[in-house]
Design a protein around this motif. Structure first.
Motif: not given
Length: 280
Positions: A229-248
């Motif tokens: 919708l924003g017509d952004y020239n950016c690659d969007v990659g999908g990653i598992p939650s385990s690659s992006y750990p958060t405190p909660a």
């Protein structure tokens, strides 16, 4: 003229209600920020409610910093549980209609089918636990309340996933987003309209209701829609939650079943993409 008190007036939902309020001038609207309705100071909160004397309360104020809640449990529980309990008691004692906003984070994310209002709750983080304690206290103190569980809220106001993605997609060549958490976003403007339609309806049926936009997607798919919708020239990659750990921890699956609110209040709920376009 009935007086409506909106707590959390500067938040996403409060701001959307404020924008809609001019269309409903039959009410006197009071939009209270955290200084006017102080959810982390219960003695002061009691005094403030007695001074405002509303006929209707739309409780949109909450402690919503999900990761921070892990280290600020006491504050999260004061705002999301004890303040809600006090508001519900005030509503019961003064014959005030109350709509309280809750969250999909009351669930543990292990379901594989859309969660209805009867689904087993089992929060996996402090924020979810504080919100569950709040909705339980709300209905115990005032069984005539309406509790609306919602998910993945975004708006043109405040900080949210959509605005973060817009900024990152403008600044970066690549953005990675978790692809194993599934649910549905909620455009705060749609939820604000739904709340007013409930107030305007001829019937008031208390209890828990679910509300989010239609569609079943991951955060990654949501990001792809924002990119498109924003017509952004950016690659969007999908990653598992385990690659992006958060405190909660986050629930992996928290898609809400909306049959009840659609049936009882005859609501027409837009698809998430339709609403995202509106925000853009």
């Amino acid at each position: 003229m009935k007086k409506i008190l909106v707590t959390g007036a500067k938040g996403q939902l409060g701001s959307e209600l404020s924008e809609l309020s001019s269309d409903y001038s039959q009410y006197e609207w009071i939009f209270a920020d955290r200084t006017q309705v102080t959810l982390d100071n219960l003695d002061l909160l009691k005094t403030q409610l007695n001074e405002i004397r509303p006929n209707i309360i739309l409780n949109c104020g909450a402690y919503t910093a999900v990761d921070k809640a892990e280290s600020e449990k006491k504050l999260a529980f004061t705002v999301n549980h004890l303040a809600v309990e006090l508001i519900a008691k005030y509503a019961k004692d003064n014959n005030v209609k109350l709509i309280h906003i809750s969250t999909d984070y009351v669930f543990d994310g292990t379901s594989s089918v859309a969660l209805d209002e009867e689904a087993q709750t089992n929060p996996i983080n402090s924020y979810g636990a504080s919100k569950l304690a709040g909705e339980t206290a709300c209905l115990k103190e005032n069984p005539d309340s309406i509790v609306i569980r919602t998910s993945w809220v975004y708006s043109k106001f405040g900080n949210n996933f959509v605005k973060t993605m817009q900024r990152l997609m403008n600044e970066k060549d690549t953005v990675n987003v978790v692809n194993d958490q599934v649910g549905s976003p909620t455009y705060a403007a749609d939820l604000a309209k739904a709340m007013i339609l409930i107030l305007e309806a001829e019937k008031w049926l208390p209890g828990i209701y679910n509300y989010s936009n239609e569609g079943e997607i991951s955060w990654y798919e949501f990001a792809l829609s924002i990119q498109e919708l924003g017509d952004y020239n950016c690659d969007v990659g999908g990653i598992p939650s385990s690659s992006y750990p958060t405190p909660a921890k986050r629930p992996e699956f928290s898609l809400l079943d909306k049959k009840k609110i659609k049936k009882v209040y005859n609501l027409d709920i837009p698809n998430y993409k339709e609403s995202l376009k509106k925000m853009f």
